[in-house]
Design an enzyme around this catalytic site. Structure first.
Site, short mmCIF file in Angstrom:
data_model
loop_
_atom_site.label_atom_id
_atom_site.label_comp_id
_atom_site.label_asym_id
_atom_site.label_seq_id
_atom_site.Cartn_x
_atom_site.Cartn_y
_atom_site.Cartn_z
N PRO A 58 0.83 -1.21 0.00
CG PRO A 58 -0.69 -1.55 1.71
CD PRO A 58 0.62 -2.03 1.20
CB ALA A 116 -3.86 3.30 4.42
CD GLN A 145 -2.26 -0.68 4.87
OE1 GLN A 145 -2.26 0.53 4.68
NE2 GLN A 145 -1.15 -1.35 5.14
CE1 TYR A 156 -0.99 7.32 9.98
CE2 TYR A 156 -0.04 5.40 8.89
CZ TYR A 156 -0.19 6.78 8.99
OH TYR A 156 0.46 7.60 8.11
NE ARG A 213 3.59 -2.46 5.26
CZ ARG A 213 3.96 -1.57 4.34
NH1 ARG A 213 3.12 -0.66 3.90
NH2 ARG A 213 5.18 -1.60 3.82
CG LEU A 255 15.48 2.14 1.56
CD1 LEU A 255 16.71 2.78 2.19
CD2 LEU A 255 15.04 2.95 0.33
N GLY A 275 7.97 -1.01 -2.90
CA GLY A 275 7.07 0.13 -2.83
C GLY A 275 7.49 1.29 -3.69
#
Length: 364
Positions: free
Chosen positions: A23, A57, A100, A182, A230, A302, A324
């Site tokens: 996501p 998300a 997500q 979150y 996640r 990364l 990502g």
């Protein structure tokens, strides 16, 4: 076959390879509705050759947004718009697509990153925030209201309702967002959870609400429907959530029927100390992989080179690799990885003629 390109099964869903598009928030919705940008963006990624695409998300209620432009899935209009987007993409792509589901908690009501990312003021459309405890994310951020028992029950129902909407819209998987500071991560971390009831204090108590949400989502979908989680493997802050606590949580969600665990890191505190380097979070995934029994683990952080991605799966540090920002920079990353590793990969028929002449048996 290179293991990065081997199939893997998540509950009732089989992926053609181990490359996952995680996501990545687009902050481009109006009233929570996916629009033309999302159809183009996700359609583009859906012909990349990855094994799984996970939509950004998506808030389960309006106050659960990070920014006003977040996607949502709390009403009929949003559900219909998600279905329209998926239908348009599936006209030309068979890639499995997940979503997500999350809630921003105390990190909500902010401007988009390219608009500064600062907390919104009331005259800018801010809204009241909630969290496990009345602790702001950082100085200058809004003080959230501590959630009551009634609030928690309502939120569990909101997650379950959004899961049912996800199914009806046509998603192939759900990822529960318990990372990056979150709401669900806020319950897990002792830095943000100072509650003195059954949802705070001990690790068992801090895990309770995320596990209740997971159970409600699992109950809202068929038994073979994949629901992953996640997590942040660590807060990167002394005395915060760490990989050893995360391993205990991983065992708990595995027992609860999670289809996979997606291991990221950080996001809870502005005091985090992170040393960025290629694959800097893979060790977190490897620790979780060693702790669980058979639940698949996704590594992220990364990972930009095909050889690094392949080595993570080959050495058993993780079962899948999420690409990502690298995928946004190079939306054909799986094609180029297949070429570099001597593998074949499926592409849409109109693209078959673009294969470089010096790369044999790349497309199928």
């Amino acid at each position: 076959m290179n293991p990065l390109f081997a199939p893997i099964t998540l509950k009732g869903l089989t992926l053609t390879n181990r490359i996952v598009i995680p996501p990545m928030d687009q902050y481009s919705a109006t009233d929570g509705l996916p629009g033309p940008w999302h159809a183009m963006h996700y359609g583009h990624l859906a012909v990349s050759g990855a094994g799984l695409l996970i939509v950004e998300a998506t808030a389960v209620e309006a106050p659960g947004r990070i920014a006003p432009e977040d996607l949502g899935l709390w009403n009929d209009a949003q559900e219909a718009a998600h279905k329209d987007m998926l239908d348009s993409i599936r006209a030309y792509s068979t890639m499995p697509i997940g979503i997500q589901l999350g809630h921003a908690g105390r990190k909500g009501a902010t401007a988009r990153p390219w608009d500064g990312g600062s907390p919104l003021k009331p005259d800018q459309g801010s809204w009241e925030l909630c969290a496990p405890s009345a602790l702001p994310y950082a100085p200058g951020h809004q003080m959230p209201e501590a959630l009551t028992a009634e609030d928690l029950a309502r939120l569990v129902a909101s997650f379950a309702a959004a899961a049912a909407r996800s199914m009806r819209a046509g998603y192939d998987a759900i990822e529960l967002h318990a990372a990056h500071g979150y709401l669900l991560h806020e319950f897990l971390s002792p830095l943000s959870n100072k509650r003195e009831d059954a949802y705070g204090g001990s690790l068992e108590n801090r895990m309770r609400f995320p596990l209740e949400v997971l159970a409600a989502i699992r109950a809202a979908v068929p038994a073979n429907f994949p629901v992953g989680v996640r997590v942040s493997g660590t807060d990167f802050v002394e005395g915060g959530w760490d990989v050893h606590q995360c391993a205990t949580f991983a065992l708990a969600i595995e027992k609860a029927g999670a289809a996979y665990i997606h291991v990221s890191g950080g996001g809870l505190s502005p005091d985090q100390q992170i040393n960025l380097a290629p694959g800097y979070q893979v060790e977190l995934a490897a620790t979780i992989k060693a702790a669980v029994s058979s639940m698949p683990v996704i590594a992220v952080g990364l990972i930009t080179e095909p050889e690094l991605a392949s080595s993570i799966v080959v050495t058993g540090q993780a079962d899948m690799v999420a690409i990502g920002r690298g995928m946004m920079y190079d939306p054909r990353w799986p094609w180029h990885a297949a070429a570099a590793l001597g593998q074949t990969i499926a592409v849409p028929s109109p693209y078959l003629r673009c294969k470089p002449h010096n790369v044999k048996e790349l497309f199928k």
